[in-house]
Design a protein around this motif. Sequence first.
Motif, PDB file in Angstrom:
ATOM      1  N   ASN A  94     -22.881  24.935  60.743  1.00  0.00           N
ATOM      2  CA  ASN A  94     -23.064  23.519  61.054  1.00  0.00           C
ATOM      3  C   ASN A  94     -22.461  22.615  59.985  1.00  0.00           C
ATOM      4  O   ASN A  94     -21.912  21.551  60.296  1.00  0.00           O
ATOM      5  CB  ASN A  94     -24.551  23.214  61.255  1.00  0.00           C
ATOM      6  N   ASP A  95     -22.547  23.030  58.731  1.00  0.00           N
ATOM      7  CA  ASP A  95     -21.916  22.259  57.656  1.00  0.00           C
ATOM      8  C   ASP A  95     -20.394  22.252  57.806  1.00  0.00           C
ATOM      9  O   ASP A  95     -19.736  21.224  57.595  1.00  0.00           O
ATOM     10  CB  ASP A  95     -22.303  22.832  56.289  1.00  0.00           C
ATOM     11  N   THR A  96     -19.842  23.408  58.168  1.00  0.00           N
ATOM     12  CA  THR A  96     -18.396  23.505  58.367  1.00  0.00           C
ATOM     13  C   THR A  96     -17.949  22.662  59.552  1.00  0.00           C
ATOM     14  O   THR A  96     -16.895  22.017  59.505  1.00  0.00           O
ATOM     15  CB  THR A  96     -17.977  24.971  58.580  1.00  0.00           C
ATOM     16  N   ALA A  97     -18.764  22.639  60.600  1.00  0.00           N
ATOM     17  CA  ALA A  97     -18.452  21.817  61.775  1.00  0.00           C
ATOM     18  C   ALA A  97     -18.370  20.342  61.399  1.00  0.00           C
ATOM     19  O   ALA A  97     -17.483  19.619  61.851  1.00  0.00           O
ATOM     20  CB  ALA A  97     -19.495  22.035  62.862  1.00  0.00           C
ATOM     21  N   LYS A  98     -19.283  19.897  60.545  1.00  0.00           N
ATOM     22  CA  LYS A  98     -19.260  18.495  60.097  1.00  0.00           C
ATOM     23  C   LYS A  98     -18.013  18.219  59.271  1.00  0.00           C
ATOM     24  O   LYS A  98     -17.379  17.173  59.423  1.00  0.00           O
ATOM     25  CB  LYS A  98     -20.513  18.200  59.284  1.00  0.00           C
ATOM     26  N   ARG A  99     -17.672  19.157  58.405  1.00  0.00           N
ATOM     27  CA  ARG A  99     -16.480  18.980  57.574  1.00  0.00           C
ATOM     28  C   ARG A  99     -15.230  18.905  58.434  1.00  0.00           C
ATOM     29  O   ARG A  99     -14.289  18.155  58.128  1.00  0.00           O
ATOM     30  CB  ARG A  99     -16.366  20.129  56.571  1.00  0.00           C
ATOM     31  N   MET A 100     -15.203  19.667  59.502  1.00  0.00           N
ATOM     32  CA  MET A 100     -14.049  19.665  60.406  1.00  0.00           C
ATOM     33  C   MET A 100     -13.994  18.423  61.284  1.00  0.00           C
ATOM     34  O   MET A 100     -12.988  18.163  61.942  1.00  0.00           O
ATOM     35  CB  MET A 100     -14.086  20.909  61.308  1.00  0.00           C
ATOM     36  N   GLY A 101     -15.091  17.673  61.333  1.00  0.00           N
ATOM     37  CA  GLY A 101     -15.135  16.489  62.183  1.00  0.00           C
ATOM     38  C   GLY A 101     -15.501  16.792  63.617  1.00  0.00           C
ATOM     39  O   GLY A 101     -15.215  15.983  64.520  1.00  0.00           O
ATOM     40  N   LEU A 102     -16.151  17.931  63.863  1.00  0.00           N
ATOM     41  CA  LEU A 102     -16.585  18.270  65.216  1.00  0.00           C
ATOM     42  C   LEU A 102     -17.791  17.404  65.561  1.00  0.00           C
ATOM     43  O   LEU A 102     -18.807  17.424  64.861  1.00  0.00           O
ATOM     44  CB  LEU A 102     -16.936  19.757  65.315  1.00  0.00           C
ATOM     45  N   LYS A 103     -17.699  16.642  66.635  1.00  0.00           N
ATOM     46  CA  LYS A 103     -18.706  15.620  66.931  1.00  0.00           C
ATOM     47  C   LYS A 103     -19.899  16.132  67.727  1.00  0.00           C
ATOM     48  O   LYS A 103     -20.992  15.556  67.650  1.00  0.00           O
ATOM     49  CB  LYS A 103     -18.038  14.466  67.678  1.00  0.00           C
ATOM     50  N   THR A 104     -19.711  17.187  68.507  1.00  0.00           N
ATOM     51  CA  THR A 104     -20.794  17.654  69.380  1.00  0.00           C
ATOM     52  C   THR A 104     -21.345  19.011  68.985  1.00  0.00           C
ATOM     53  O   THR A 104     -22.414  19.401  69.455  1.00  0.00           O
ATOM     54  CB  THR A 104     -20.304  17.744  70.833  1.00  0.00           C
ATOM     55  N   ALA A 105     -20.622  19.739  68.157  1.00  0.00           N
ATOM     56  CA  ALA A 105     -20.974  21.135  67.870  1.00  0.00           C
ATOM     57  C   ALA A 105     -22.314  21.260  67.165  1.00  0.00           C
ATOM     58  O   ALA A 105     -22.570  20.594  66.155  1.00  0.00           O
ATOM     59  CB  ALA A 105     -19.882  21.787  67.033  1.00  0.00           C
ATOM     60  N   HIS A 106     -23.154  22.122  67.694  1.00  0.00           N
ATOM     61  CA  HIS A 106     -24.417  22.486  67.039  1.00  0.00           C
ATOM     62  C   HIS A 106     -24.663  23.962  67.303  1.00  0.00           C
ATOM     63  O   HIS A 106     -24.654  24.409  68.458  1.00  0.00           O
ATOM     64  CB  HIS A 106     -25.589  21.667  67.566  1.00  0.00           C
ATOM     65  N   PHE A 107     -24.862  24.724  66.232  1.00  0.00           N
ATOM     66  CA  PHE A 107     -25.021  26.169  66.344  1.00  0.00           C
ATOM     67  C   PHE A 107     -26.450  26.585  66.008  1.00  0.00           C
ATOM     68  O   PHE A 107     -27.060  26.036  65.085  1.00  0.00           O
ATOM     69  CB  PHE A 107     -24.061  26.886  65.397  1.00  0.00           C
ATOM     70  N   ILE A 108     -26.971  27.559  66.772  1.00  0.00           N
ATOM     71  CA  ILE A 108     -28.292  28.125  66.446  1.00  0.00           C
ATOM     72  C   ILE A 108     -28.171  29.592  66.048  1.00  0.00           C
ATOM     73  O   ILE A 108     -29.128  30.185  65.555  1.00  0.00           O
ATOM     74  CB  ILE A 108     -29.277  27.986  67.627  1.00  0.00           C
ATOM     75  N   ASN A 109     -27.015  30.189  66.279  1.00  0.00           N
ATOM     76  CA  ASN A 109     -26.779  31.576  65.852  1.00  0.00           C
ATOM     77  C   ASN A 109     -25.282  31.792  65.672  1.00  0.00           C
ATOM     78  O   ASN A 109     -24.475  30.886  65.927  1.00  0.00           O
ATOM     79  CB  ASN A 109     -27.385  32.587  66.841  1.00  0.00           C
ATOM     80  N   SER A 110     -24.908  32.959  65.242  1.00  0.00           N
ATOM     81  CA  SER A 110     -23.505  33.260  64.948  1.00  0.00           C
ATOM     82  C   SER A 110     -22.736  33.771  66.150  1.00  0.00           C
ATOM     83  O   SER A 110     -21.518  33.946  66.080  1.00  0.00           O
ATOM     84  CB  SER A 110     -23.432  34.312  63.833  1.00  0.00           C
ATOM     85  N   THR A 111     -23.420  34.001  67.263  1.00  0.00           N
ATOM     86  CA  THR A 111     -22.831  34.723  68.387  1.00  0.00           C
ATOM     87  C   THR A 111     -22.558  33.895  69.635  1.00  0.00           C
ATOM     88  O   THR A 111     -21.638  34.204  70.399  1.00  0.00           O
ATOM     89  CB  THR A 111     -23.768  35.874  68.820  1.00  0.00           C
ATOM     90  N   GLY A 112     -23.369  32.875  69.875  1.00  0.00           N
ATOM     91  CA  GLY A 112     -23.278  32.120  71.113  1.00  0.00           C
ATOM     92  C   GLY A 112     -24.292  32.562  72.149  1.00  0.00           C
ATOM     93  O   GLY A 112     -24.339  32.010  73.256  1.00  0.00           O
ATOM     94  N   LEU A 113     -25.110  33.539  71.809  1.00  0.00           N
ATOM     95  CA  LEU A 113     -26.183  33.951  72.711  1.00  0.00           C
ATOM     96  C   LEU A 113     -27.173  32.805  72.904  1.00  0.00           C
ATOM     97  O   LEU A 113     -27.397  31.991  72.006  1.00  0.00           O
ATOM     98  CB  LEU A 113     -26.926  35.158  72.147  1.00  0.00           C
ATOM     99  N   SER A 114     -27.779  32.759  74.082  1.00  0.00           N
ATOM    100  CA  SER A 114     -28.855  31.812  74.317  1.00  0.00           C
ATOM    101  C   SER A 114     -30.041  32.182  73.432  1.00  0.00           C
ATOM    102  O   SER A 114     -30.221  33.348  73.057  1.00  0.00           O
ATOM    103  CB  SER A 114     -29.278  31.832  75.786  1.00  0.00           C
TER     104      SER A 114
END
Length: 472
Positions: free
Chosen positions: A192-212
């Motif tokens: 999530n920190d990397t997403a902010k640095r990249m300027g990703l506006k919607t990205a939010h991660f809860i795990n490393s895989t994408g599983l629900s």
Amino acid sequence: MVDKSVKKNKRQRIQRTLASLMLFNILCFSVAPAVSLAAPNELATADTTKAGEDKATTEKATTGKTKPDKVPSVDQLGLEVSSAVLIEPSTGEILLSINADQALPPASMTKMMTEYIVAEKVKQGELSWDDKVTVGENAAKTVGSRIFLAEGDQHTVEELYIAMAVGSANDATVALAERVAGSEAEFVTMMNDTAKRMGLKTAHFINSTGLSRADMPEKFRPTDDKETVMSAMDTALLAKYIVEDHPDFSRFTAIQSHKFRPRDTNPIINYNWMLEANKDITNFKAYAYEGLDGLKTGHTKAAGYCFAGTAERDGMRLISVVMGTKSEGARFKETRKVLDYGFDNFEVKEVQAAGATVEGFDKIEVKKGKAKEVSLVTDKAITFVVPKGSIGKNITFEAKLDSANITGPVAKGTKVGAVTYTYKIEGMKDAQTETVNLITAEEVEKAGWFSLFLRAIGDFFADLFDSIKNLF
């Protein structure tokens, strides 16, 4: 007769005086140094016309009344997707956008962030591809696509990375996340920190895989009930970071199949059916796409079938993302439409070289310099995505100098202003813009006191001559 003679003599005296002043002025300027001007490249775009007169302030120019460049509407593609986007990474230009900013479940495209962070750690020397990773409980209990790792198993970072990139192995992904950050939860913070640095506006991660969240091992689920989401645009931007920061990405993503263990009966098969290398594989050749070498598929019940693809042809790379398609084959069918639209209609072109002059802003006055003025040029090239075969019409510019003059000495490459170029293509929502600096083309040394003295005298008499001239 006397009056006429007196008037004639008076006029002759004035003329002789003016002639003397002009001669003195010429002598003064003959001693002063000559002005030195460079001859930089001229504007590489179409002819421009000035829209203003004050060169020390903002000025706009346009190519005139030529018809604007045009591309076909994306509506004709008939895309069956929840969202889609197509970008050209070197310019960042968005060539196609359908609900591209809508936050949606990305499924295993999430692993692109895990891939990026792991590759970054290797690049920075904090991790090695040969480092051993010991599989923990969380990885061993992770379900979905996997290579059936057991707790306590040991494999290298590279082995697990291949399993993640090629086979979308969830257990390998978690094992890598825990090796990097100590726990998957801490790794998610990094994501999530990397997403902010990249300027990703919607990205939010809860795990490393994408599983629900419900599919994660219960013991390792986050406490809140949020899910991983990421828009097609953010996914494309993440892909842009991968291809630009790690240009060797295809060393992993283009692997067609991989035998993870010597004892395994069947190898891992790449879920990306569109790999160009699959053109000779019976089951996949209908999907194989020229120049395609990545990146990541994804599928969950919530996300549908997704795919972030990238391909390169004739020196131009494109990145496409489709989300929410209805079947495994459909995500590749829709991706082909998106990529074909890009490669059939666009190319990247340098529309103006670095070191070009800008009409109306080709020089600036230098005070106290050996030269009275210095040439100005742009500090870098201007590159736009243009319709295929076009030279880039209707490019406009807006330039501004920081001040009307500069004071010597002046170093070569000194920034004195900026110019913004704008290019609009009919059929595309947004215009392309790029700003470059206006810099001095050569060095100007400071003039000596004697030269400045003579110049001051010359200026004085020049002004005086102008004043006298205006009396007649």
